[in-house]
Design a protein around this motif. Sequence first.
Motif, PDB file in Angstrom:
ATOM      1  N   ARG A  31       0.822  -1.098  -0.024  1.00  0.00           N
ATOM      2  CA  ARG A  31      -0.055   0.099  -0.137  1.00  0.00           C
ATOM      3  C   ARG A  31       0.614   1.388  -0.016  1.00  0.00           C
ATOM      4  O   ARG A  31       0.417   2.514  -0.504  1.00  0.00           O
ATOM      5  CB  ARG A  31      -0.896   0.231   1.010  1.00  0.00           C
ATOM      6  N   GLN A  32       1.963   1.106   0.637  1.00  0.00           N
ATOM      7  CA  GLN A  32       2.820   2.311   0.593  1.00  0.00           C
ATOM      8  C   GLN A  32       3.964   2.439  -0.450  1.00  0.00           C
ATOM      9  O   GLN A  32       4.673   3.149  -0.492  1.00  0.00           O
ATOM     10  CB  GLN A  32       3.748   2.384   2.124  1.00  0.00           C
ATOM     11  N   HIS A  33       3.568   1.526  -1.514  1.00  0.00           N
ATOM     12  CA  HIS A  33       4.270   1.465  -2.775  1.00  0.00           C
ATOM     13  C   HIS A  33       5.832   1.221  -2.483  1.00  0.00           C
ATOM     14  O   HIS A  33       6.829   1.665  -3.256  1.00  0.00           O
ATOM     15  CB  HIS A  33       4.400   2.778  -3.700  1.00  0.00           C
ATOM     16  N   ARG A  34       6.299   0.477  -1.490  1.00  0.00           N
ATOM     17  CA  ARG A  34       7.512   0.053  -1.138  1.00  0.00           C
ATOM     18  C   ARG A  34       7.900  -1.429  -1.776  1.00  0.00           C
ATOM     19  O   ARG A  34       8.942  -1.755  -2.083  1.00  0.00           O
ATOM     20  CB  ARG A  34       7.863   0.070   0.344  1.00  0.00           C
ATOM     21  N   ALA A  35       6.870  -2.035  -2.072  1.00  0.00           N
ATOM     22  CA  ALA A  35       7.299  -3.543  -2.154  1.00  0.00           C
ATOM     23  C   ALA A  35       7.400  -3.473  -3.710  1.00  0.00           C
ATOM     24  O   ALA A  35       6.495  -2.894  -4.519  1.00  0.00           O
ATOM     25  CB  ALA A  35       5.927  -4.444  -1.715  1.00  0.00           C
ATOM     26  N   LYS A  36       8.277  -4.304  -3.957  1.00  0.00           N
ATOM     27  CA  LYS A  36       8.647  -4.467  -5.629  1.00  0.00           C
ATOM     28  C   LYS A  36       8.502  -5.943  -6.233  1.00  0.00           C
ATOM     29  O   LYS A  36       8.226  -6.104  -7.267  1.00  0.00           O
ATOM     30  CB  LYS A  36      10.147  -4.194  -5.777  1.00  0.00           C
ATOM     31  N   LEU A  37       8.301  -6.929  -5.314  1.00  0.00           N
ATOM     32  CA  LEU A  37       7.918  -8.138  -5.637  1.00  0.00           C
ATOM     33  C   LEU A  37       7.383  -8.730  -4.331  1.00  0.00           C
ATOM     34  O   LEU A  37       7.904  -8.755  -3.013  1.00  0.00           O
ATOM     35  CB  LEU A  37       9.240  -8.967  -5.886  1.00  0.00           C
ATOM     36  N   VAL A  38       6.236  -9.523  -4.384  1.00  0.00           N
ATOM     37  CA  VAL A  38       5.657 -10.420  -3.152  1.00  0.00           C
ATOM     38  C   VAL A  38       5.558 -11.686  -3.309  1.00  0.00           C
ATOM     39  O   VAL A  38       5.441 -12.182  -4.553  1.00  0.00           O
ATOM     40  CB  VAL A  38       4.209  -9.739  -2.833  1.00  0.00           C
ATOM     41  N   PHE A  39       5.947 -12.411  -2.573  1.00  0.00           N
ATOM     42  CA  PHE A  39       6.011 -13.786  -2.492  1.00  0.00           C
ATOM     43  C   PHE A  39       4.704 -14.446  -1.515  1.00  0.00           C
ATOM     44  O   PHE A  39       4.781 -13.925  -0.461  1.00  0.00           O
ATOM     45  CB  PHE A  39       7.260 -14.485  -1.860  1.00  0.00           C
ATOM     46  N   VAL A  40       3.908 -15.259  -2.073  1.00  0.00           N
ATOM     47  CA  VAL A  40       2.909 -16.002  -0.992  1.00  0.00           C
ATOM     48  C   VAL A  40       3.215 -17.381  -1.013  1.00  0.00           C
ATOM     49  O   VAL A  40       3.541 -17.934  -2.101  1.00  0.00           O
ATOM     50  CB  VAL A  40       1.590 -15.529  -1.406  1.00  0.00           C
ATOM     51  N   SER A  41       3.333 -18.108  -0.028  1.00  0.00           N
ATOM     52  CA  SER A  41       3.670 -19.613  -0.156  1.00  0.00           C
ATOM     53  C   SER A  41       2.485 -20.309  -0.914  1.00  0.00           C
ATOM     54  O   SER A  41       1.375 -19.899  -0.905  1.00  0.00           O
ATOM     55  CB  SER A  41       3.781 -20.162   1.351  1.00  0.00           C
ATOM     56  N   GLU A  42       2.985 -21.432  -1.406  1.00  0.00           N
ATOM     57  CA  GLU A  42       1.875 -22.133  -2.036  1.00  0.00           C
ATOM     58  C   GLU A  42       0.782 -22.874  -1.385  1.00  0.00           C
ATOM     59  O   GLU A  42      -0.306 -23.037  -1.707  1.00  0.00           O
ATOM     60  CB  GLU A  42       2.530 -23.116  -3.095  1.00  0.00           C
ATOM     61  N   ASP A  43       1.475 -23.055  -0.110  1.00  0.00           N
ATOM     62  CA  ASP A  43       0.508 -23.770   1.067  1.00  0.00           C
ATOM     63  C   ASP A  43      -0.411 -22.655   1.695  1.00  0.00           C
ATOM     64  O   ASP A  43      -1.033 -23.270   2.733  1.00  0.00           O
ATOM     65  CB  ASP A  43       1.138 -24.725   1.673  1.00  0.00           C
ATOM     66  N   ALA A  44      -0.319 -21.371   1.354  1.00  0.00           N
ATOM     67  CA  ALA A  44      -1.432 -20.569   2.120  1.00  0.00           C
ATOM     68  C   ALA A  44      -2.812 -20.670   1.863  1.00  0.00           C
ATOM     69  O   ALA A  44      -3.184 -21.491   0.765  1.00  0.00           O
ATOM     70  CB  ALA A  44      -0.792 -18.941   1.575  1.00  0.00           C
TER      71      ALA A  44
END
Length: 112
Positions: A31-44
């Motif tokens: 939301r603050q435009h700092r993230a350039k890449l997000v990972f979410v685990s496949e087992d989420a």
Amino acid sequence: MQRNKVLSYLGLATRAGRVVSGEFCVEKSVRQHRAKLVFVSEDASETSKKNFRNICTYYKVPLYFFGSREELGAACGKETRVSAAIEDEGLAKAAIRKLEQESGIGGSKYVE
């Protein structure tokens, strides 16, 4: 081999202090435009996956479903993590290049 390289980029970014992990912190980073890449685990959970799909699509942040909770956690120096975001542009681009080189390394891209 490529899978380990992607996780090593996440670990390098962690050591540089350019990674946030955990649902709340990752959402805040996006939301603050700092993230350039997000990972979410496949087992989420499906709820978590949907939540991250929505927020990353809206803010146009690349999202990959990659690895297990344990793998993401180990790369971040924690026990387990469902989500992590790289806030460094160079490391994020390097990780994306590795992810795109081999589509069969166990990750799935959602947004670009």
